[in-house]
Design an enzyme around this catalytic site. Structure first.
Site, PDB file in Angstrom:
ATOM      1  N   CYS A   2       0.959  -1.153  -0.140  1.00  0.00           N
ATOM      2  CA  CYS A   2       0.012   0.161   0.038  1.00  0.00           C
ATOM      3  C   CYS A   2       0.838   1.089  -0.041  1.00  0.00           C
ATOM      4  CB  CYS A   2      -0.700  -0.043   1.081  1.00  0.00           C
ATOM      5  SG  CYS A   2      -2.011  -1.402   1.452  1.00  0.00           S
ATOM      6  N   ARG A  27       1.151   1.795  -6.026  1.00  0.00           N
ATOM      7  CA  ARG A  27       1.482   0.795  -5.016  1.00  0.00           C
ATOM      8  C   ARG A  27      -0.022   0.044  -4.490  1.00  0.00           C
ATOM      9  NH1 ARG A  27       6.258   1.221  -2.436  1.00  0.00           N
ATOM     10  NH2 ARG A  27       5.410   0.460  -0.332  1.00  0.00           N
ATOM     11  N   TRP A  77      -3.739  -1.455  -1.388  1.00  0.00           N
ATOM     12  CA  TRP A  77      -3.631  -2.842  -2.228  1.00  0.00           C
ATOM     13  C   TRP A  77      -3.821  -3.982  -1.102  1.00  0.00           C
ATOM     14  CZ3 TRP A  77      -2.836  -3.976  -7.099  1.00  0.00           C
ATOM     15  CH2 TRP A  77      -2.705  -5.346  -7.508  1.00  0.00           C
ATOM     16  N   ASN A 103       1.105   0.420   6.038  1.00  0.00           N
ATOM     17  CA  ASN A 103       1.421  -0.384   4.831  1.00  0.00           C
ATOM     18  C   ASN A 103       2.236  -1.940   5.513  1.00  0.00           C
ATOM     19  OD1 ASN A 103       2.303  -1.462   2.613  1.00  0.00           O
ATOM     20  ND2 ASN A 103       4.252  -0.293   2.263  1.00  0.00           N
ATOM     21  N   GLY A 104       1.587  -2.865   5.121  1.00  0.00           N
ATOM     22  CA  GLY A 104       2.634  -4.064   5.910  1.00  0.00           C
ATOM     23  C   GLY A 104       1.342  -5.171   6.210  1.00  0.00           C
ATOM     24  N   GLU A 493       9.687 -20.499 -19.066  1.00  0.00           N
ATOM     25  CA  GLU A 493       9.556 -18.906 -18.633  1.00  0.00           C
ATOM     26  C   GLU A 493      10.460 -18.269 -19.280  1.00  0.00           C
ATOM     27  OE1 GLU A 493       6.992 -17.520 -17.314  1.00  0.00           O
ATOM     28  OE2 GLU A 493       7.815 -15.633 -16.510  1.00  0.00           O
ATOM     29  N   LYS A 497       9.846 -15.138 -21.699  1.00  0.00           N
ATOM     30  CA  LYS A 497      10.531 -13.615 -21.243  1.00  0.00           C
ATOM     31  C   LYS A 497      11.150 -13.109 -22.355  1.00  0.00           C
ATOM     32  CE  LYS A 497       8.552 -12.524 -17.535  1.00  0.00           C
ATOM     33  NZ  LYS A 497       7.532 -13.607 -18.076  1.00  0.00           N
ATOM     34  N   GLU A 500       8.523 -11.890 -25.222  1.00  0.00           N
ATOM     35  CA  GLU A 500       7.524 -10.937 -24.876  1.00  0.00           C
ATOM     36  C   GLU A 500       8.270  -9.656 -24.998  1.00  0.00           C
ATOM     37  OE1 GLU A 500       4.872 -11.318 -21.448  1.00  0.00           O
ATOM     38  OE2 GLU A 500       6.625 -12.417 -20.410  1.00  0.00           O
ATOM     39  N   HIS A 516      14.017 -36.353 -30.191  1.00  0.00           N
ATOM     40  CA  HIS A 516      12.827 -36.873 -31.092  1.00  0.00           C
ATOM     41  C   HIS A 516      12.365 -36.208 -31.923  1.00  0.00           C
ATOM     42  CE1 HIS A 516      12.555 -40.119 -28.163  1.00  0.00           C
ATOM     43  NE2 HIS A 516      12.722 -39.388 -27.146  1.00  0.00           N
ATOM     44  N   LYS A 615      -1.610  -6.156 -19.802  1.00  0.00           N
ATOM     45  CA  LYS A 615      -1.159  -6.846 -18.573  1.00  0.00           C
ATOM     46  C   LYS A 615      -1.964  -7.811 -18.250  1.00  0.00           C
ATOM     47  CE  LYS A 615       1.042  -7.292 -14.716  1.00  0.00           C
ATOM     48  NZ  LYS A 615       2.395  -8.371 -14.965  1.00  0.00           N
TER      49      LYS A 615
HETATM   50  C1  AGP Z   1       3.831 -13.227 -18.489  1.00  0.00           C
HETATM   51  O1  AGP Z   1       4.757 -12.164 -18.515  1.00  0.00           O
HETATM   52  C2  AGP Z   1       2.786 -12.553 -19.518  1.00  0.00           C
HETATM   53  N1  AGP Z   1       2.456 -11.229 -19.104  1.00  0.00           N
HETATM   54  C3  AGP Z   1       1.396 -13.335 -19.552  1.00  0.00           C
HETATM   55  O2  AGP Z   1       1.986 -14.792 -19.901  1.00  0.00           O
HETATM   56  C4  AGP Z   1       0.837 -13.728 -18.153  1.00  0.00           C
HETATM   57  O3  AGP Z   1       1.511 -14.521 -17.476  1.00  0.00           O
HETATM   58  C5  AGP Z   1      -0.670 -14.340 -18.465  1.00  0.00           C
HETATM   59  O4  AGP Z   1      -1.345 -13.600 -19.463  1.00  0.00           O
HETATM   60  C6  AGP Z   1      -1.331 -14.565 -17.410  1.00  0.00           C
HETATM   61  O5  AGP Z   1      -1.853 -13.582 -16.631  1.00  0.00           O
HETATM   62  P1  AGP Z   1      -2.542 -13.840 -15.126  1.00  0.00           P
HETATM   63  O6  AGP Z   1      -1.545 -14.485 -14.176  1.00  0.00           O
HETATM   64  O7  AGP Z   1      -2.999 -12.327 -14.691  1.00  0.00           O
HETATM   65  O8  AGP Z   1      -3.581 -14.759 -15.200  1.00  0.00           O
END
Ligand code: AGP
Length: 620
Positions: A2, A27, A77, A103-104, A493, A497, A500, A516, A615
Site C-alpha cells: 500500500c 502501490r 492494495w 502498509n504491511g 519461462e 520472457k 515478450e 525426438h 497486462k
Molecule cells: C507473462 O509475462 C505475461 N504477462 C502473460 O503470459 C501472463 O502470465 C498471462 O497472461 C497470465 O496472466 P495472469 O497471471 O494475470 O492470469
C-alpha cells in the site's frame, strides 16, 4: 503493498495528501482515504472504487474543512479484508480521535484484536491495521504522548509495517515508524514557500519529492515525531538518534520507478520482498503452515484425491512447478492445463478433484472461464491470485493470495516468483494435512523456503554478469531454452520472457525430448540456454547439453555455485545459488528474466509495455 503519506504544517495539508497519493497509486488502488486534523477534531474521507478511488476521494475532499494542522493518507492494495470502504484506511480508534494508516502485514493481529475486544474495544473493519488504532487508544488513555504511545504499541506488534498516526489530542504532531516496510521522512523549513515549514512521511520518495529534497530514511523500529519543519527520531526504547540524509539526484518521473529505469527492473528488484511477503505469517516455527484465509477447510482438503492446475502464460509455468511439489510432497496426482485448452477438452472431474487456478490478475478470461466450468463439474476450486477480491478470488471456493503488490510491467516477474512460493506452501500444506510430512522434515523445508528471498537477492546482484552475456548474444534471433524436471518450467519461462520483452524467437523445450526431432535444428552457432541447476536428473541434463554441443551449439548454462566442473561444458555460465531442487525455480528464473530484460533494453524496446500485449488478457 500500500502507499501511506503524512504531512504536518503549511496551509496545503489536503492538497499535499492528495498529490502524494497520486504519486503512490502504483502501490495499490483498491481504495484510498485521508484524515485531516482541524482544531481538536479529525475529519475522515474514504473511497473504495478500484482504479477510480482516488478520483472519488478527491471529489469528497473538496468539501474538507481547511486549514488543517496535519493529515495522513493511504492508497490500499488489499491483503487482509476485502477492498471495501469500511476496510479503507485511515482507521480510527473507538473515540474517533486517533487515526492510523499502515502498509504491511501484522502477523499477530488476531490475538491482539481478541484481547482488545475483550477489553471493550469495538472494531469497524476486518483489517489487521485497525488494531493499531485501538492499541494506541489504550496507551493515550493512560496519559502517554502520541510518540510514547506509538513506541509502546510497536513492542506488541509482530510482522511488517510502516505506520503514520495523528491524534486529535496533539494538533500538528505526526508520528510514524517502520519495520521491514519502507518509509521516507521529509522536512521543509518553508524557505521560499508561502506554505511555511512542513514535515512529511511517505512510503516512497515520489510522494513528497515535489515538496522537499531534504529526505531521510529511518531504520526498523525507529519512531519519528514530526512537527512543522522539525523532526525527532527515537528508538523504541526512547533514545534520541540521528538519521542520515538521503541524496536524491533523480527527478519525479524516475522516482516513481524508485530510481530504476523502468517498472520491470524495479519489480524484478522487489522480488525478494514479494517472495518474503507471500511467505510472511504462513511458516510457523514448529514446522506447521498457517493458511487460515484459504476458506476451504482441512477436512475438505483431506478428501481431495487429485489436483488439476489451470493457468496461462507465466502462471502456467508456475503451475508446472507446483505439479512437482504436489506430487512429491502431497503424493496427489497433479495435472497442469493451459486454461484455453482445458475448457475445450472433456476433463474428468468430480467433487474429489481440487482445481487450482493460478493468476496474478485474477481476471484472465481463459482461466476464469475454466474455473467456472470446473465448478460446474463439481470440482472444488482454489485460486492463487495477487489481487484481493478479483473475479477469480470472489468466485472460488478458496483463495491463497500472493503478496507481491501491484505489478505495473506487462511481463510477470515478482508475481511469478510469488506464485511459485505460494504454490510450494500449498503443496506442503496438503502434505501435512495428509500426514505425509513429519514436523522435522517440515521444519527443514520451511527453513529453505524462508531462505529464498535472500537467494533471490543474491541472483539479482549478479545482474552485471547476465548483462555481459546478453550483450554477447544481442544479435542472435533464435534461441533454444532447455530444461528437465523443475528446470523445464524455468526454461519455458525464460523463453517466454525473451519473446515478450525482446521480440526474439525462443523455444522452451524438454531437453530429453530434443532427440525426438528438434535436435535436427541444432547446427554450429545455434544458441542453447540450458537450465542445469541441481535437479534429480542433473546428469541427464548434462548429457543433453553434450549432445547439442557435439553438434556445434553455443551453450549458456544456468548452473549452481560451486559446481565449477559445469563450466567446462559451456561457452557461458550464469551462476545461481543452490537451494532445495523443488524450490530452485524461484531463484533460477531470475537470471533468465534479467537476460530478456537486457536483450530488450539493448534493442531499445519499451520493456514495460511490449507491443501487442496487455497486462491482463480479458478477451478470449
Ligand atoms: C507473462 O509475462 C505475461 N504477462 C502473460 O503470459 C501472463 O502470465 C498471462 O497472461 C497470465 O496472466 P495472469 O497471471 O494475470 O492470469
Amino acid at each position: 503493498m500500500c502507499g501511506i503519506i503524512g504531512v504536518t504544517g503549511g496551509r496545503a495539508v489536503t492538497d499535499v495528501l492528495l498529490q502524494g497519493l497520486e504519486r503512490l497509486e502504483y502501490r495499490g488502488y483498491d481504495s484510498a482515504g485521508v484524515v485531516v486534523q482541524t482544531g481538536t477534531e479529525l475529519w475522515r474521507a474514504r473511497a473504495a472504487r478500484g482504479t477510480s478511488s482516488l478520483a472519488e476521494l478527491r471529489r469528497i475532499v473538496d468539501g474538507a474543512p481547511r486549514p488543517s494542522a496535519a493529515g495522513i493518507g493511504h492508497t490500499r492494495w488489499a491483503t487482509h479484508g476485502h477492498p471495501t470502504e469500511a476496510n479503507a484506511h485511515p482507521h480510527l480508534d473507538c473515540s474517533g480521535r486517533v487515526a492510523v494508516v499502515h502498509n504491511g502485514i501484522i502477523e499477530n493481529y488476531r490475538e491482539l484484536a481478541a484481547k482488545l475486544a475483550a477489553g471493550g474495544h469495538v472494531f469497524s473493519s476486518d483489517t489487521d491495521t485497525e488494531v493499531f488504532a485501538h492499541l494506541l487508544e489504550d496507551e493515550l488513555t493512560g496519559g502517554a504522548s502520541l510518540a510514547e504511545a506509538v513506541r509502546a504499541t510497536l513492542r506488541d506488534i509482530r510482522g511488517a509495517f510502516a505506520v503514520a498516526v495523528v491524534w486529535a489530542g496533539e494538533p500538528g504532531t505526526l508520528v510514524a515508524a517502520r519495520r521491514v516496510s519502507p518509509l521516507i521522512v521529509g522536512v521543509s523549513d518553508g524557505e521560499g514557500s508561502e506554505d511555511g515549514p512542513e514535515a512529511y512521511v511517505a512510503s516512497d520518495i515520489p510522494a513528497i519529492l515535489g515538496r522537499t529534497r531534504t529526505l531521510f530514511a529511518i531504520d526498523d523500529d525507529q519512531v519519528v515525531e514530526l512537527r512543522p519543519g522539525v523532526m525527532r527520531v527515537r528508538t523504541l526504547a526512547g533514545k534520541a538518534i540521528e538519521v542520515p540524509q538521503l541524496s536524491v539526484d533523480y527527478d519525479l518521473e524516475a522516482a516513481e520507478k524508485g530510481g530504476f529505469a523502468d517498472f520491470m527492473s524495479k519489480e524484478m528488484h522487489e522480488q525478494p520482498r514479494a517472495v518474503g511477503d507471500t511467505l510472511l505469517g504462513r511458516l510457523q516455527g514448529d514446522g506447521t503452515l498457517l493458511l487460515d484465509e484459504l476458506r476451504i477447510g482441512p477436512d475438505e482438503l483431506r478428501q481431495v484425491e487429485r489436483v488439476l492446475v489451470v493457468a496461462c502464460g507465466s502462471s502456467y509455468h508456475a503451475g508446472l512447478v507446483a505439479k512437482h511439489a504436489v506430487e512429491h510432497w502431497a503424493r496427489l496426482g497433479c495435472e497442469v492445463d493451459i486454461a484455453s485448452e482445458f475448457r475445450y477438452r472433456d476433463p474428468v472431474l468430480d467433487e474429489r478433484t481440487l482445481v487450482i487456478g493460478v493468476s496474478q490478475s485474477g481476471e484472465t478470461i481463459d482461466t476464469l472461464q475454466a474455473l467456472r466450468e470446473a465448478r460446474q463439474w463439481g470440482a472444488k476450486v482454489l485460486v492463487v491470485a495477487n489481487v484481493v477480491d478479483s473475479s477469480m478470488a470472489r468466485e472460488a471456493d478458496g483463495v491463497l493470495y500472493t503478496h507481491a503488490g501491484p505489478e505495473i510491467g506487462v511481463a510477470a516477474t515478482k508475481t511469478h516468483l510469488a506464485q511459485i512460493a505460494a504454490l510450494e506452501v500449498l503443496a506442503l500444506y496438503l502434505a501435512q494435512l495428509r500426514g505425509g510430512l513429519s514436523p522435522a522434515d517440515a521444519r527443514l523445508l520451511l527453513a529453505d523456503l524462508a531462505g529464498l528471498p535472500d537467494l533471490v537477492q543474491q541472483a539479482l546482484d549478479r545482474d552485471a554478469d547476465v548483462a555481459r552475456v546478453a550483450e554477447r548474444f544481442a544479435d542472435v534471433r533464435d534461441f533454444f531454452f532447455l530444461g528437465r524436471h523443475v528446470g523445464l518450467p524455468v526454461a519455458l519461462e525464460g523463453a517466454l520472457k525473451l519473446k515478450e520483452i525482446a521480440y526474439v524467437r525462443a523455444e522452451g523445450y524438454p531437453a530429453g525430448e530434443l532427440k525426438h526431432g528438434p535436435i535436427a535444428l541444432i547446427e554450429p552457432g545455434t544458441v542453447v540456454i540450458a537450465v542445469a541447476t541441481r535437479t534429480p536428473v542433473w546428469e541427464k541434463m548434462m548429457a543433453n547439453v553434450a549432445e547439442v554441443r557435439s553438434r556445434g551449439a553455443t551453450v549458456v548454462l544456468l548452473a549452481n555455485d560451486g559446481h565449477d566442473e559445469t563450466a567446462e561444458q559451456a561457452d557461458e555460465v550464469l551462476w545461481v545459488p543452490e537451494t532445495h531442487p523443488l524450490f530452485a525455480p524461484v531463484v533460477d528464473v531470475v537470471p533468465l528474466q534479467q537476460f530478456a530484460y537486457h536483450v530488450g533494453r539493448g534493442r531499445g524496446l519499451d520493456v514495460d509495455r511490449p507491443r501487442n500485449l496487455a497486462k491482463t488478457v480479458t478477451v478470449e
